[in-house]
Design a protein around this motif. Structure first.
Motif, short mmCIF file in Angstrom:
data_model
loop_
_atom_site.label_atom_id
_atom_site.label_comp_id
_atom_site.label_asym_id
_atom_site.label_seq_id
_atom_site.Cartn_x
_atom_site.Cartn_y
_atom_site.Cartn_z
N HIS A 121 9.06 -15.80 -9.42
CA HIS A 121 9.98 -16.36 -10.41
C HIS A 121 11.30 -16.67 -9.72
O HIS A 121 11.66 -16.04 -8.72
N ASN A 122 12.05 -17.62 -10.28
CA ASN A 122 13.40 -17.85 -9.79
C ASN A 122 14.34 -16.72 -10.20
O ASN A 122 15.29 -16.41 -9.49
N SER A 123 14.08 -16.11 -11.35
CA SER A 123 14.85 -14.95 -11.80
C SER A 123 13.89 -13.77 -11.95
O SER A 123 12.91 -13.87 -12.70
N PHE A 124 14.18 -12.69 -11.26
CA PHE A 124 13.26 -11.56 -11.24
C PHE A 124 14.02 -10.30 -10.87
O PHE A 124 15.17 -10.34 -10.41
N SER A 125 13.37 -9.16 -11.04
CA SER A 125 13.83 -7.90 -10.47
C SER A 125 12.64 -7.20 -9.82
O SER A 125 11.50 -7.33 -10.28
N PHE A 126 12.93 -6.48 -8.75
CA PHE A 126 11.90 -5.73 -8.01
C PHE A 126 12.52 -4.37 -7.70
O PHE A 126 13.52 -4.27 -7.00
N THR A 127 11.91 -3.32 -8.23
CA THR A 127 12.46 -1.97 -8.10
C THR A 127 11.40 -1.05 -7.51
O THR A 127 10.22 -1.11 -7.89
N THR A 128 11.81 -0.21 -6.56
CA THR A 128 10.90 0.78 -5.99
C THR A 128 11.61 2.11 -5.85
O THR A 128 12.85 2.17 -5.78
N THR A 129 10.83 3.17 -5.83
CA THR A 129 11.36 4.52 -5.60
C THR A 129 10.85 4.99 -4.24
O THR A 129 9.65 4.96 -3.97
N MET A 130 11.79 5.42 -3.40
CA MET A 130 11.46 5.77 -2.02
C MET A 130 11.98 7.16 -1.67
O MET A 130 13.12 7.50 -1.96
N GLN A 131 11.14 7.94 -1.02
CA GLN A 131 11.55 9.22 -0.44
C GLN A 131 11.53 9.07 1.07
O GLN A 131 10.49 8.72 1.66
N TYR A 132 12.67 9.36 1.73
CA TYR A 132 12.77 9.02 3.15
C TYR A 132 13.92 9.80 3.78
O TYR A 132 15.00 9.95 3.20
N LYS A 133 13.67 10.25 5.01
CA LYS A 133 14.70 10.93 5.79
C LYS A 133 14.64 10.42 7.22
O LYS A 133 13.82 10.89 8.03
N PRO A 134 15.48 9.44 7.56
CA PRO A 134 15.45 8.91 8.93
C PRO A 134 15.93 9.96 9.93
O PRO A 134 16.77 10.81 9.61
#
Length: 576
Positions: free
Chosen positions: A438-451
């Motif tokens: 879509h031209n207008s959208f949202s994309f959300t994710t949940t991430m667990q991370y420790k660099p």
């Protein structure tokens, strides 16, 4: 073969490296939510007997279609995406399911060191009733394959390894005549010394030996030179398909280049080897004659294929684009469909010579079930993923190599083991992509991370190519953790990619972090949420220009990726 072996070795090395990494160094993505929000679908709600056009939203260009009995199969270009050549099935041309990819093994597709817009171009799929076999023929600009075919008795049961064909050019397709003879038609350069103008191409035909799966040497012939009218210097006659109707042979091609002058044209002959006469009413499909500023603009229509529908009426699938409010093409080239009137001598796409409408009538007796019962959605829709299924959804893809080289299902979600390569390199990267639809959208994710260090980064990427992208991820500086927004873009059409850290902020990683990218047309924004104060923007509003083909060039649409690298170059010295 040597390239394929090297690629497989690289894949095994990556896997062995991943086993030596700690789990804290590999991010776990527990969920994803993609939501489309285009105004056109709000303004044009569907009635019970309607469906939306395009039928495949996002980067699904160059569609080709075939039929066996009541079953329809459609394929699209995939370039350097892996697996390659998505394949879809339908029984009514309205409701489609993706059933896999034609090229899903490294023995079939080697794109490990190529740019995103190289790789596999313009596949064509054809069912041969004479031997009850499906053929997919295409051109690969990688791995030394060139033009090749794969085949199968059942598209649900996998395809053969490639059979290389000995001719140049692009956009091949197969035609199986009812007398048992077979032919390959394709785009090619004019004979040596006969090129008249830039963009001058020809359509060539070869006889094809079905028993040996080889073209017959010396049988090649040019059947179209330049296009409909060579005196007008038409450019890029390509994507040819031959059809037989009423004992005559019809050659349909794209003409005008894959841009604003794109169109579809038709020729007729009494023999598959010509001579072919152009229809007097060409083009039979185009959007090139209308004002640039128009509501719900659809443009670049062409590169089509025809099939007889379930109502005994012809239909044509083709590519077109839906630019945003600044006329930029971020979604890429999509797959559309129109009914075709073939009541006269030549076929014409119904309403294909007026501005394309956002919805169509379903064929008689067909119910629109898109988005239900496993059928692909279109319009404004949501796609939710928690990575709990045994088999990853076909809509998730990688670049230049298998997804399985870096993904692993865990109880907490999907673990992505980082590669040393980063998103700017023409190498396989540890990135799981979803097409922007879509031209207008949202994309959300949940991430667990420790660099573990500033070389580690994981998060989201919005990518038009290896030269043009945004990276939004978590990295480390000293003993603190930062969320950074990095812009990567090529300078002055050269080879140098300029990287800029647009913004950064400290982030608490003691709990999983939500990352979000949103687009409102050309305006993109990135934000995060640690659960304390809701989503917090990082970097303000940034332009989506570098995610458009207008700026980046190439043939793909923008991709949104779950990304991990141990080769982060937004280093401590770059952070402010």
């Amino acid at each position: 073969m040597a390239c394929t072996i090297i690629f497989n070795i690289i894949g095994f090395e990556v896997k062995s490296q991943s086993k030596r990494k700690t789990s804290g160094n590999a991010p776990i993505f527990s969920n994803v939510l993609y939501q489309g929000n285009d105004q056109v679908y709000k303004d044009h709600p569907l009635a019970e007997n309607e469906f939306y056009n395009p039928i495949l939203q996002g980067c699904y260009p160059d569609p080709a279609i075939t039929r066996k009995g009541d079953d329809y199969y459609m394929v699209c270009s995939s370039f350097a995406m892996f697996p390659g050549v998505p394949i879809f099935h339908s029984r009514d041309l309205v409701n489609w399911k993706q059933i896999g990819h034609v090229l899903d093994r490294t023995s079939q597709l080697d794109v490990h060191d190529t740019g995103i817009s190289a790789g596999v171009y313009a596949p064509s799929i054809t069912y041969n009733a004479g031997n009850d076999t499906f053929y997919m023929i295409t051109t690969a600009f990688a791995g030394g394959l060139g033009n090749f075919i794969v085949k199968t008795k059942d598209p649900l049961n996998g395809w053969s390894d490639p059979i290389k064909l000995g001719f140049d050019g692009i956009d091949p397709s197969l035609f199986f005549d009812d007398n048992g003879k077979a032919y390959v038609v394709h785009n090619d350069a004019p004979d040596a010394g006969k090129e008249i103008y830039k963009g001058h191409r020809v359509i060539k035909i070869w006889e094809y030996d079905v028993a040996s799966d080889k073209i017959i040497a010396g049988s090649d012939k040019i059947i179209v030179d330049g296009g409909v009218d060579i005196s007008k210097k038409p450019i890029w006659i390509e994507a040819p398909h031959i059809y037989k109707k009423g004992g005559r042979y019809y050659l349909m091609c794209a003409e005008g280049g894959t841009g604003g002058w794109h169109s579809e044209v038709i020729f007729v002959s009494d023999s598959p080897k010509g001579p072919f006469k152009p229809a007097p009413n060409n083009p039979i499909l185009t959007q090139r004659y209308f004002a640039n500023e128009r509501t719900n603009k659809v443009a670049w229509a062409g590169h089509a294929d025809l099939v007889l529908g379930p109502d005994n009426k012809y239909y044509g699938v083709f590519l077109a684009i839906r630019p945003n409010e600044k006329d930029r093409v971020n979604i890429g080239r999509e797959t559309f469909i129109l009914p075709v009137d073939w009541s006269g001598e030549f076929p014409v796409f119904e309403n294909g010579l007026v501005p394309l409408a956002p919805k169509l009538k379903t064929p008689a007796g067909i119910k629109n079930r898109t988005g239900q019962d496993g059928f692909i959605p279109n319009g404004n829709f949501s796609f939710a993923e928690d990575f709990s299924s045994e088999k990853i959804d076909y809509r998730w893809i990688a670049l230049r190599g298998p997804r399985e080289a870096f993904i692993e299902r865990t109880k907490g979600g999907l673990r992505i083991t980082p590669f040393e390569s980063n998103i700017k390199q023409m190498k396989p990267t540890a990135t799981l992509f979803y097409r922007q639809q879509h031209n207008s959208f949202s994309f959300t994710t949940t991430m667990q991370y420790k660099p573990n260090s500033e070389k580690d980064l994981a998060g989201l990427v919005c990518l038009q190519s290896e030269h043009f992208n945004y990276v939004f991820g978590i990295t480390k500086k000293d003993d603190e953790y930062f969320l950074i927004l990095q812009k990567n873009s090529r300078k002055n059409n050269g080879t140098e990619v300029v990287s800029t850290v647009v913004a950064n902020c400290k982030v608490d990683i003691s709990n999983p972090v939500q990352l979000k990218v949103e687009s409102k047309g050309d305006e993109y924004s990135f934000s995060y949420n640690t659960g304390a104060n809701g989503f917090v923007n990082v970097g303000g509003v940034v332009s989506g220009d570098i995610l458009s083909t207008n700026v980046a060039g190439g043939f793909t649409g923008s991709l949104i990726g779950l990304y991990a690298t141990s080769g982060n170059d937004a280093t401590v010295s770059n952070l402010q």
